[in-house]
Design a protein around this motif. Sequence first.
Motif, PDB file in Angstrom:
ATOM      1  N   GLY A 125      32.250  48.321  27.043  1.00  0.00           N
ATOM      2  CA  GLY A 125      32.211  47.752  28.379  1.00  0.00           C
ATOM      3  C   GLY A 125      31.047  48.324  29.163  1.00  0.00           C
ATOM      4  N   ALA A 138      33.844  45.603  34.830  1.00  0.00           N
ATOM      5  CA  ALA A 138      34.734  46.688  34.423  1.00  0.00           C
ATOM      6  C   ALA A 138      36.145  46.467  34.970  1.00  0.00           C
ATOM      7  CB  ALA A 138      34.181  48.020  34.911  1.00  0.00           C
ATOM      8  N   ARG A 140      37.554  43.586  35.824  1.00  0.00           N
ATOM      9  CA  ARG A 140      38.172  42.472  35.096  1.00  0.00           C
ATOM     10  C   ARG A 140      38.683  42.921  33.739  1.00  0.00           C
ATOM     11  NH1 ARG A 140      33.769  39.495  37.070  1.00  0.00           N
ATOM     12  NH2 ARG A 140      32.726  39.640  35.044  1.00  0.00           N
ATOM     13  N   ASN A 141      37.918  43.743  33.065  1.00  0.00           N
ATOM     14  CA  ASN A 141      38.348  44.247  31.762  1.00  0.00           C
ATOM     15  C   ASN A 141      39.625  45.070  31.883  1.00  0.00           C
ATOM     16  OD1 ASN A 141      36.027  43.086  30.696  1.00  0.00           O
ATOM     17  ND2 ASN A 141      34.906  45.016  30.533  1.00  0.00           N
ATOM     18  N   LEU A 142      39.668  45.946  32.865  1.00  0.00           N
ATOM     19  CA  LEU A 142      40.833  46.803  33.054  1.00  0.00           C
ATOM     20  C   LEU A 142      42.092  45.989  33.360  1.00  0.00           C
ATOM     21  CD1 LEU A 142      39.198  49.646  35.179  1.00  0.00           C
ATOM     22  CD2 LEU A 142      40.181  49.931  32.895  1.00  0.00           C
ATOM     23  N   ALA A 144      42.756  42.946  32.489  1.00  0.00           N
ATOM     24  CA  ALA A 144      43.076  41.910  31.507  1.00  0.00           C
ATOM     25  C   ALA A 144      44.473  42.103  30.911  1.00  0.00           C
ATOM     26  CB  ALA A 144      42.025  41.905  30.399  1.00  0.00           C
ATOM     27  N   ASP A 145      44.937  43.347  30.882  1.00  0.00           N
ATOM     28  CA  ASP A 145      46.288  43.652  30.406  1.00  0.00           C
ATOM     29  C   ASP A 145      46.996  44.428  31.513  1.00  0.00           C
ATOM     30  OD1 ASP A 145      48.607  44.351  29.155  1.00  0.00           O
ATOM     31  OD2 ASP A 145      47.663  45.398  27.469  1.00  0.00           O
ATOM     32  N   ALA A 153      44.165  52.436  29.669  1.00  0.00           N
ATOM     33  CA  ALA A 153      43.119  51.463  29.989  1.00  0.00           C
ATOM     34  C   ALA A 153      41.777  52.141  30.266  1.00  0.00           C
ATOM     35  CB  ALA A 153      43.550  50.621  31.190  1.00  0.00           C
ATOM     36  N   ASP A 156      39.966  53.229  27.036  1.00  0.00           N
ATOM     37  CA  ASP A 156      39.498  52.147  26.160  1.00  0.00           C
ATOM     38  C   ASP A 156      38.045  51.831  26.506  1.00  0.00           C
ATOM     39  OD1 ASP A 156      38.991  49.813  24.743  1.00  0.00           O
ATOM     40  OD2 ASP A 156      40.999  49.009  25.079  1.00  0.00           O
ATOM     41  N   ARG A 158      36.118  49.714  25.521  1.00  0.00           N
ATOM     42  CA  ARG A 158      35.804  48.279  25.641  1.00  0.00           C
ATOM     43  C   ARG A 158      35.939  47.815  27.088  1.00  0.00           C
ATOM     44  NH1 ARG A 158      40.116  46.339  21.292  1.00  0.00           N
ATOM     45  NH2 ARG A 158      41.283  47.786  22.629  1.00  0.00           N
ATOM     46  N   ASN A 159      36.685  48.554  27.890  1.00  0.00           N
ATOM     47  CA  ASN A 159      36.843  48.199  29.304  1.00  0.00           C
ATOM     48  C   ASN A 159      35.680  48.719  30.147  1.00  0.00           C
ATOM     49  OD1 ASN A 159      39.279  46.905  28.857  1.00  0.00           O
ATOM     50  ND2 ASN A 159      40.482  48.768  29.178  1.00  0.00           N
TER      51      ASN A 159
END
Length: 258
Positions: A125, A138, A140-142, A144-145, A153, A156, A158-159
């Motif tokens: 990310g 960032a 939005r990524n966090l 997402a779940d 989170a 991760d 990827r976030n």
Amino acid sequence: MPEGDTVWQAARRLHTALAGRLLTRSDLRVPRFATADLTGRTVLDVTPRGKHLLTHIEGGLTLHSHLRMEGAWKVYAPGERWRGGPEHQIRAILGTAEHTAVGYRLPVLELLRTSDEERVVGHLGPDLLGPDWDAATALRNLLADPARPIGEALLDQRNLAGVGNIFKSETCFLVRATPWLAIGDLPSPERLVVAAKKLLEANRERPGGSRRIYVYGRAGRPCARCGTSIRVADQDDRPTYWCPRCQSGPGCQSGPAG
């Protein structure tokens, strides 16, 4: 595992020592790349990407390394004794007329085409300390779940790239939420990315041992904000610290106070 600030510092040391200089020595001590010879090529730059180090070398090559728990890059002047560890722990040597960079215990070391870098860092990310930082992405990524615990989170990559176990605990303290709180239940979740970036930026100029720490590693000691004993418990097998009074949300009931 080193945090983004530590990797940023390592990249700066390597860049200062190697960038713009011709390699006079090259030794990659991993079987796949043991025959690779980079001597005669110029180091273009050393760039951090989250927790990854990318050494760009003339001819479209990138030496990719990751420190994980035990790895380290040391820089030595001519004639200086190498003190990073025993000889058998050396994985890489990059030498110029002015300095020698030695990589110890590197669990990840690979030479690839620069055009193929996305294969090893494309999943990351936005980098909290990088030019690609994008707070909106960032966040939005966090989110997402939304049911995912904040601590998980944040770790991760990827976030958002750069938060490790220390700054996970510290970020949660700053936003007054426990690491086990579902991220979707955090009021004004944009505070997370603001706090994480603030922490890494504040510490990237400080040596690792001089970080300003609120809760991490302080189990049983009084909270700097309220005086309550800091607690510690595992989250995904990593020690996680929090103040049970200042931080709202679920905690780990098995976490001792010290």
